[in-house]
Write a protein that holds these residues in place. Structure first.
Motif, PDB file in Angstrom:
ATOM      1  N   VAL A  12      -6.951   2.013   3.590  1.00 54.11           N
ATOM      2  CA  VAL A  12      -7.496   1.895   2.240  1.00 54.11           C
ATOM      3  C   VAL A  12      -8.934   2.390   2.286  1.00 54.11           C
ATOM      4  O   VAL A  12      -9.540   2.520   3.357  1.00 54.11           O
ATOM      5  N   ILE A  43       0.828  -1.196   0.000  1.00 55.68           N
ATOM      6  CA  ILE A  43       0.000   0.000   0.000  1.00 55.68           C
ATOM      7  C   ILE A  43       0.867   1.252   0.000  1.00 55.68           C
ATOM      8  O   ILE A  43       0.547   2.248  -0.632  1.00 55.68           O
ATOM      9  N   LYS A  68      -7.165   8.352  -7.063  1.00 55.16           N
ATOM     10  CA  LYS A  68      -7.547   6.958  -7.288  1.00 55.16           C
ATOM     11  C   LYS A  68      -8.156   6.354  -6.026  1.00 55.16           C
ATOM     12  O   LYS A  68      -7.776   6.681  -4.915  1.00 55.16           O
ATOM     13  N   ALA A 123       1.743   1.730  -3.437  1.00 55.94           N
ATOM     14  CA  ALA A 123       0.604   2.203  -4.206  1.00 55.94           C
ATOM     15  C   ALA A 123       0.378   3.695  -4.018  1.00 55.94           C
ATOM     16  O   ALA A 123      -0.236   4.349  -4.841  1.00 55.94           O
ATOM     17  N   ASP A 140      -6.822   1.594  -7.734  1.00 57.88           N
ATOM     18  CA  ASP A 140      -5.616   0.837  -7.396  1.00 57.88           C
ATOM     19  C   ASP A 140      -6.024  -0.256  -6.423  1.00 57.88           C
ATOM     20  O   ASP A 140      -6.812   0.003  -5.499  1.00 57.88           O
ATOM     21  N   LYS A 152      -8.370   3.450  -3.560  1.00 50.84           N
ATOM     22  CA  LYS A 152      -7.515   2.330  -3.153  1.00 50.84           C
ATOM     23  C   LYS A 152      -8.356   1.278  -2.443  1.00 50.84           C
ATOM     24  O   LYS A 152      -8.992   1.563  -1.420  1.00 50.84           O
TER      25      LYS A 152
END
Length: 316
Positions: free
Chosen positions: A87, A18, A28, A21, A62, A30
């Motif tokens: 997230v 993560i 985006k 990411a 993502d 996640k």
């Protein structure tokens, strides 16, 4: 120009993935997913491939893709890691619908929506999830029971090969089948039920024991076709397959092929691609604030030798 980053890992922790990411665009969404056990059967393998493909096709998403490998403790650790990393949504294919409840509750309390996929969480966990995405396993059990009634003309003695003990899908399909069988054709009796753990080889051994124990078996209900074909193989080896009606669920390619040969009566058609795509879309819709049904089922129709030409052969 920076390309969209898709992070795919299978370890016990998501933290490093993560963090990596985070290099992607801040706009985006996640999403983390922890799966049950990708390597255990072709359905779960196909589901993972379809999930990755769906995520790769969406430039606004993502994903962190994790696999618990059938280990409850490992999955709980993955849920905790995803929660700590904040997230925007967590998708969980539970290894055990009851054991994951405390970790799901903590994610909910941290403000992270949880979507349960394929196999539902235990009842006590329902207040902590945003939605369930997957098949209606109670209905699948009922559909299998209705097929069994028809196959046996409402009378006979059968055996049941259940899924993995404690696994919500196994519990629900067994309940749906047993309740509907008792209601729709009470003269069809279940002589024995044993778990096949979603495994073809184990189910073949279970069926071998049934064949020794019971000189007359009119039907077999297996909670998925992988196990059903294992039972079929045992009956064929014993020279008794022609006397038994085989009914499964989650129509696998091997079940479809056995149906085409006239060896397998019927199943319930369930696509892992639909399953995966529905889970991802549900999670995205939740994050975006769209209205999503709490129980977001996709269709799983009956498939038999009579109507199988209406369905494409499964890819798993």
């Amino acid at each position: 120009m920076k390309t969209t980053l898709k992070v795919l890992i299978t370890g016990t922790t998501a933290a490093a993935a993560i963090a990596f990411a985070g290099a992607a665009s801040a706009e985006k969404i996640k999403i983390g997913i922890t799966q049950n056990n990708v390597g255990v059967d072709s359905y779960q393998t196909t589901y993972e491939k379809a999930f990755k493909a769906a995520a790769a096709a969406d430039p606004n998403v993502d994903v962190v893709v994790l696999d618990a490998g059938g280990d409850v403790a490992r999955q709980i650790a993955q849920i905790q890691d995803l929660t700590q990393q904040k997230v925007q949504a967590i998708i969980i294919w539970p290894t055990n619908g009851k054991a994951v409840v405390p970790a799901v509750r903590k994610a909910h309390e941290a403000g992270i929506p949880v979507v349960i996929t394929n196999s539902n969480i235990a009842k006590e966990g329902m207040p902590y999830i945003a939605a369930f995405s997957g098949p209606n396993n109670i209905e699948q059990g009922k559909e299998a029971a209705d097929m069994m009634c028809k196959a046996l003309n409402n009378k006979g003695d059968i055996v049941q090969i259940a899924g993995k003990p404690g696994y919500t899908t196994a519990i629900e399909r067994e309940k749906g089948f047993e309740d509907e069988l008792a209601k729709a054709c009470p003269e069809v009796k279940i002589m024995d039920t044993q778990p096949g753990d979603w495994n073809r080889e184990k189910s073949q051994r279970v069926m071998e024991d049934f064949l020794v124990k019971y000189p007359k078996i009119d039907g077999v209900y297996a909670a998925d076709d992988n196990m059903g074909v294992g039972a079929l193989n045992a009956a064929k080896a014993a020279g008794r397959a022609k006397d038994i009606k085989f009914i499964g669920a989650t129509n696998f390619a091997v079940g479809y092929e056995a149906m085409a040969k006239g060896e397998y009566y019927g199943s319930v058609y369930q696509s892992p691609v639909d399953d995966a795509e529905n889970a991802l879309k549900t999670a995205i819709d939740v994050v975006e604030g769209k209205k999503v049904p709490k129980m977001n089922y996709f269709k799983t129709p009956e498939i038999t030798q009579e109507n199988m030409k209406q369905f494409t052969k499964p890819v798993f």
